[in-house]
Scaffold this active site. Sequence first.
Site, PDB file in Angstrom:
ATOM      1  N   ARG A  33      17.151  21.309  -0.890  1.00 48.82           N
ATOM      2  CA  ARG A  33      18.397  22.027  -0.588  1.00 48.82           C
ATOM      3  C   ARG A  33      18.292  23.502  -0.967  1.00 48.82           C
ATOM      4  NH1 ARG A  33      22.213  18.117   0.643  1.00 48.82           N
ATOM      5  NH2 ARG A  33      22.177  16.199  -0.556  1.00 48.82           N
ATOM      6  N   PHE A  76      14.586  16.686  12.536  1.00 47.91           N
ATOM      7  CA  PHE A  76      15.131  16.605  11.184  1.00 47.91           C
ATOM      8  C   PHE A  76      14.772  17.874  10.406  1.00 47.91           C
ATOM      9  CE2 PHE A  76      15.364  15.334   6.746  1.00 47.91           C
ATOM     10  CZ  PHE A  76      16.567  14.659   6.716  1.00 47.91           C
ATOM     11  N   ASP A 115      25.194  16.314  14.171  1.00 51.52           N
ATOM     12  CA  ASP A 115      24.099  15.498  14.701  1.00 51.52           C
ATOM     13  C   ASP A 115      24.669  14.459  15.664  1.00 51.52           C
ATOM     14  OD1 ASP A 115      21.753  14.135  15.124  1.00 51.52           O
ATOM     15  OD2 ASP A 115      21.525  13.405  13.083  1.00 51.52           O
TER      16      ASP A 115
HETATM   17  P1  5GP Z   1      26.378  13.146  12.023  1.00 49.68           P
HETATM   18  O1  5GP Z   1      27.493  12.383  11.372  1.00 49.68           O
HETATM   19  O2  5GP Z   1      26.856  14.242  12.929  1.00 49.68           O
HETATM   20  O3  5GP Z   1      25.367  12.250  12.668  1.00 49.68           O
HETATM   21  O4  5GP Z   1      25.533  13.796  10.873  1.00 49.68           O
HETATM   22  C1  5GP Z   1      26.068  14.780  10.082  1.00 49.68           C
HETATM   23  C2  5GP Z   1      25.519  14.710   8.696  1.00 49.68           C
HETATM   24  O5  5GP Z   1      24.235  14.085   8.637  1.00 49.68           O
HETATM   25  C3  5GP Z   1      25.341  16.120   8.173  1.00 49.68           C
HETATM   26  O6  5GP Z   1      26.471  16.470   7.398  1.00 49.68           O
HETATM   27  C4  5GP Z   1      24.086  16.018   7.340  1.00 49.68           C
HETATM   28  O7  5GP Z   1      24.437  15.724   6.011  1.00 49.68           O
HETATM   29  C5  5GP Z   1      23.326  14.859   7.898  1.00 49.68           C
HETATM   30  N1  5GP Z   1      22.239  15.304   8.817  1.00 49.68           N
HETATM   31  C6  5GP Z   1      22.231  15.213  10.150  1.00 49.68           C
HETATM   32  N2  5GP Z   1      21.104  15.718  10.677  1.00 49.68           N
HETATM   33  C7  5GP Z   1      20.374  16.153   9.627  1.00 49.68           C
HETATM   34  C8  5GP Z   1      19.087  16.811   9.512  1.00 49.68           C
HETATM   35  O8  5GP Z   1      18.364  17.111  10.475  1.00 49.68           O
HETATM   36  N3  5GP Z   1      18.681  17.098   8.248  1.00 49.68           N
HETATM   37  C9  5GP Z   1      19.404  16.789   7.149  1.00 49.68           C
HETATM   38  N4  5GP Z   1      18.898  17.132   5.976  1.00 49.68           N
HETATM   39  N5  5GP Z   1      20.623  16.198   7.219  1.00 49.68           N
HETATM   40  C10 5GP Z   1      21.094  15.883   8.445  1.00 49.68           C
END
Ligand code: 5GP
Length: 181
Positions: free
Chosen positions: A168, A155, A106
Amino acid sequence: MLTDIETVLIPRQRIAHRLKELSAQIARDLDDLPDEAEIVLVPILTGSIIFLADLIRQLPQKIRIEVVTVAGYPGKSMTSRGPQIIGALPDDLKDKHVLIVDDILDSGGTLRLIREKLASRQPKSLRACVLLRKQRQSALDTPCEYVGFDIPDVFVVGYGLDYNNYYRNLPDIGTLRKEAL
Ligand code: 5GP
Ligand code: MG
């Protein structure tokens, strides 16, 4: 629970099909590594559990699994507060081939942090694999060798991904209805 889903973005059949391709590519690349160093998969908990379970059963190599727990989305939040590592990191990674496994890329904060921490353990090689990558610049700018699907910047839940630790266990990946939030 299924009625909480607004749109199915990726149905289970597409996930299964893509996983075959992705695992075949990873297996080939692991075979092509020039030396016999041990292979260690480092899944990032909790979101990667289902992806990991399906992925590893399609890798014929001898592998070790060392988990890392990262919390970034406390409780009912849908935006990351910045990744926080919970507990210890694996330390026996020197001269190993390491593959980080996460559910979704993300902001990239999680992957960048874990990569940096694991790199300091001096692995022989260090790569990353995510099932999903959001179409946003910070995600695209984060180095990641294997990506299952590029998805819109929305999301999502299911196939390991949660909202408030629910959903999940949904076999498909989709978005949630507003009423479920
Ligand atoms: P980042 O550090 O890249 O912003 O986010 C990574 C982590 O955030 C992922 O391992 C996940 O756990 C959570 N995450 C990011 N986007 C989403 C999403 O759209 N849905 C969910 N359920 N978790 C997300
Ligand atoms: Mg996560």
